[in-house]
Design a protein around this motif. Sequence first.
Motif, PDB file in Angstrom:
ATOM      1  N   ALA A  34       0.366  -0.976   0.053  1.00 30.18           N
ATOM      2  CA  ALA A  34       0.273  -0.314   0.066  1.00 30.18           C
ATOM      3  C   ALA A  34       0.798   1.080  -0.204  1.00 30.18           C
ATOM      4  CB  ALA A  34      -0.464  -0.180   1.359  1.00 30.18           C
ATOM      5  N   ASN A  35       1.793   1.157   0.205  1.00 34.38           N
ATOM      6  CA  ASN A  35       2.785   2.043   0.337  1.00 34.38           C
ATOM      7  C   ASN A  35       3.541   3.067  -1.615  1.00 34.38           C
ATOM      8  OD1 ASN A  35       5.387   3.810   0.551  1.00 34.38           O
ATOM      9  ND2 ASN A  35       6.564   2.302   2.108  1.00 34.38           N
ATOM     10  N   GLU A  36       2.705   3.838  -1.190  1.00 31.49           N
ATOM     11  CA  GLU A  36       2.490   4.698  -2.782  1.00 31.49           C
ATOM     12  C   GLU A  36       3.995   5.848  -2.868  1.00 31.49           C
ATOM     13  OE1 GLU A  36      -0.124   4.360  -5.242  1.00 31.49           O
ATOM     14  OE2 GLU A  36      -1.327   3.289  -4.289  1.00 31.49           O
ATOM     15  N   GLU A  37       4.638   5.620  -1.888  1.00 30.36           N
ATOM     16  CA  GLU A  37       6.172   6.540  -2.447  1.00 30.36           C
ATOM     17  C   GLU A  37       6.614   5.116  -3.215  1.00 30.36           C
ATOM     18  OE1 GLU A  37       9.256   8.349  -0.024  1.00 30.36           O
ATOM     19  OE2 GLU A  37       7.227   8.846   0.693  1.00 30.36           O
ATOM     20  N   LEU A  38       6.560   4.191  -2.017  1.00 30.61           N
ATOM     21  CA  LEU A  38       7.224   3.132  -3.175  1.00 30.61           C
ATOM     22  C   LEU A  38       7.145   3.022  -4.462  1.00 30.61           C
ATOM     23  CD1 LEU A  38      10.081   1.367  -1.376  1.00 30.61           C
ATOM     24  CD2 LEU A  38       8.416  -0.276  -0.745  1.00 30.61           C
ATOM     25  N   LYS A  39       6.614   2.467  -4.238  1.00 24.10           N
ATOM     26  CA  LYS A  39       5.539   1.854  -5.740  1.00 24.10           C
ATOM     27  C   LYS A  39       5.876   2.846  -6.380  1.00 24.10           C
ATOM     28  CE  LYS A  39       1.229  -0.247  -4.203  1.00 24.10           C
ATOM     29  NZ  LYS A  39      -0.623   0.103  -4.875  1.00 24.10           N
ATOM     30  N   LYS A  40       5.829   4.221  -6.320  1.00 27.61           N
ATOM     31  CA  LYS A  40       6.450   5.506  -7.444  1.00 27.61           C
ATOM     32  C   LYS A  40       7.818   5.391  -7.559  1.00 27.61           C
ATOM     33  CE  LYS A  40       2.537   8.195  -6.639  1.00 27.61           C
ATOM     34  NZ  LYS A  40       2.065   9.707  -6.420  1.00 27.61           N
ATOM     35  N   VAL A  46      12.686   2.082 -12.721  1.00 33.63           N
ATOM     36  CA  VAL A  46      12.029   1.129 -13.681  1.00 33.63           C
ATOM     37  C   VAL A  46      13.081   1.887 -14.829  1.00 33.63           C
ATOM     38  CG1 VAL A  46      10.625  -0.207 -15.259  1.00 33.63           C
ATOM     39  CG2 VAL A  46      11.190  -0.577 -12.888  1.00 33.63           C
ATOM     40  N   GLU A  47      11.955   2.912 -15.065  1.00 34.14           N
ATOM     41  CA  GLU A  47      11.663   3.833 -16.275  1.00 34.14           C
ATOM     42  C   GLU A  47      12.879   4.392 -16.568  1.00 34.14           C
ATOM     43  OE1 GLU A  47       6.919   5.438 -16.278  1.00 34.14           O
ATOM     44  OE2 GLU A  47       8.142   6.918 -15.103  1.00 34.14           O
ATOM     45  N   GLN A  48      13.463   4.819 -15.722  1.00 32.71           N
ATOM     46  CA  GLN A  48      15.786   5.381 -15.598  1.00 32.71           C
ATOM     47  C   GLN A  48      16.258   4.596 -15.697  1.00 32.71           C
ATOM     48  OE1 GLN A  48      15.343   7.975 -12.495  1.00 32.71           O
ATOM     49  NE2 GLN A  48      14.201   9.392 -13.420  1.00 32.71           N
ATOM     50  N   SER A  49      16.075   3.350 -15.953  1.00 36.78           N
ATOM     51  CA  SER A  49      17.301   1.682 -15.801  1.00 36.78           C
ATOM     52  C   SER A  49      17.577   2.235 -17.307  1.00 36.78           C
ATOM     53  CB  SER A  49      16.325   0.790 -16.394  1.00 36.78           C
ATOM     54  OG  SER A  49      16.405   0.123 -16.861  1.00 36.78           O
ATOM     55  N   LYS A  50      19.197   1.776 -17.004  1.00 37.37           N
ATOM     56  CA  LYS A  50      19.856   1.415 -18.278  1.00 37.37           C
ATOM     57  C   LYS A  50      19.899   0.639 -19.182  1.00 37.37           C
ATOM     58  CE  LYS A  50      23.468   3.873 -15.733  1.00 37.37           C
ATOM     59  NZ  LYS A  50      25.231   3.367 -15.208  1.00 37.37           N
ATOM     60  N   VAL A  51      18.927  -0.165 -18.481  1.00 32.94           N
ATOM     61  CA  VAL A  51      18.938  -1.304 -19.416  1.00 32.94           C
ATOM     62  C   VAL A  51      17.902  -1.350 -20.407  1.00 32.94           C
ATOM     63  CG1 VAL A  51      17.660  -4.085 -19.085  1.00 32.94           C
ATOM     64  CG2 VAL A  51      19.162  -3.699 -17.379  1.00 32.94           C
ATOM     65  N   LEU A  52      16.150  -0.481 -19.476  1.00 34.32           N
ATOM     66  CA  LEU A  52      15.426  -0.355 -20.934  1.00 34.32           C
ATOM     67  C   LEU A  52      15.873   0.908 -21.638  1.00 34.32           C
ATOM     68  CD1 LEU A  52      12.601  -0.665 -18.123  1.00 34.32           C
ATOM     69  CD2 LEU A  52      13.517  -2.657 -19.909  1.00 34.32           C
ATOM     70  N   ASN A  53      16.680   1.618 -21.665  1.00 35.58           N
ATOM     71  CA  ASN A  53      16.801   2.788 -21.626  1.00 35.58           C
ATOM     72  C   ASN A  53      17.990   2.727 -23.441  1.00 35.58           C
ATOM     73  OD1 ASN A  53      14.466   4.485 -21.313  1.00 35.58           O
ATOM     74  ND2 ASN A  53      15.978   4.819 -19.632  1.00 35.58           N
ATOM     75  N   LYS A  80      15.944   0.103  -0.760  1.00 42.20           N
ATOM     76  CA  LYS A  80      13.927   1.200  -0.145  1.00 42.20           C
ATOM     77  C   LYS A  80      13.166   0.113   0.458  1.00 42.20           C
ATOM     78  CE  LYS A  80      15.655   4.431  -3.133  1.00 42.20           C
ATOM     79  NZ  LYS A  80      15.879   5.179  -2.160  1.00 42.20           N
ATOM     80  N   ALA A  81      13.100  -0.849  -0.324  1.00 38.83           N
ATOM     81  CA  ALA A  81      12.108  -1.424   1.075  1.00 38.83           C
ATOM     82  C   ALA A  81      12.377  -1.615   2.032  1.00 38.83           C
ATOM     83  CB  ALA A  81      11.634  -2.719   0.142  1.00 38.83           C
ATOM     84  N   SER A  82      13.924  -1.975   2.138  1.00 38.94           N
ATOM     85  CA  SER A  82      14.275  -2.357   3.574  1.00 38.94           C
ATOM     86  C   SER A  82      14.051  -1.671   4.353  1.00 38.94           C
ATOM     87  CB  SER A  82      15.770  -2.993   3.922  1.00 38.94           C
ATOM     88  OG  SER A  82      15.967  -3.444   5.222  1.00 38.94           O
ATOM     89  N   LYS A  83      14.153  -0.253   3.774  1.00 33.70           N
ATOM     90  CA  LYS A  83      14.214   0.917   4.916  1.00 33.70           C
ATOM     91  C   LYS A  83      12.857   1.215   5.221  1.00 33.70           C
ATOM     92  CE  LYS A  83      15.423   6.354   4.844  1.00 33.70           C
ATOM     93  NZ  LYS A  83      14.306   7.082   4.581  1.00 33.70           N
ATOM     94  N   ALA A  84      12.089   1.023   4.198  1.00 33.37           N
ATOM     95  CA  ALA A  84      10.784   1.099   4.774  1.00 33.37           C
ATOM     96  C   ALA A  84       9.471   0.616   5.774  1.00 33.37           C
ATOM     97  CB  ALA A  84       9.786   0.934   3.417  1.00 33.37           C
TER      98      ALA A  84
END
Length: 170
Positions: A34-40, A46-53, A80-84
């Motif tokens: 349910a953590n929207e900040e973590l999802k975003k 992923v959008e900024q991933s070197k692999v996809l770009n 990030k998930a661990s911190k959350a």
Amino acid sequence: MGSSIITPEDVLESLMNDGTIDAIRLKIINQLKANEELKKNTITMVEQSKVLNTPGAEKQTKRELFDSLRQELETPVLEKASKAVWELILDNGGLGKEISETVERVFCRLSGCELPLFPYSRSESELVIETAKENSNPSSKKRSFSEMSMNGADEVANVSRNPLTLPEGL
């Protein structure tokens, strides 16, 4: 109080055997989902991933892309998930408070003392959790309780060796 000293291992074993650990794990997972900040944040990574770009990424199979993305993003996403998760565990008003109170209840049940053992402002279980967080290594895999104690969580080890003293006024 009972005749034997209750160790952190005793409390942990009881929590594992009665299903409490699984219930807390499920609550943590649901709150992470349910953590929207973590999802975003993850979507942005992923959008900024070197692999996809990288030119030619569209020619890779889904499996190749997934494996490459995992290699690139697994560590930062898990950090990030661990911190959350630690924020949830240490939250004095939510799940962290529930965990502290549950640990205290189990300790009291095992030792035969009455609740409340400590004022809820800063219980020993919160201090143990905070110490474990400070001594954790985000890049490590699962460790056993004894490994955590040997890796610097001296407070956890000391709790098992030192008899519990009650604060004045109880």
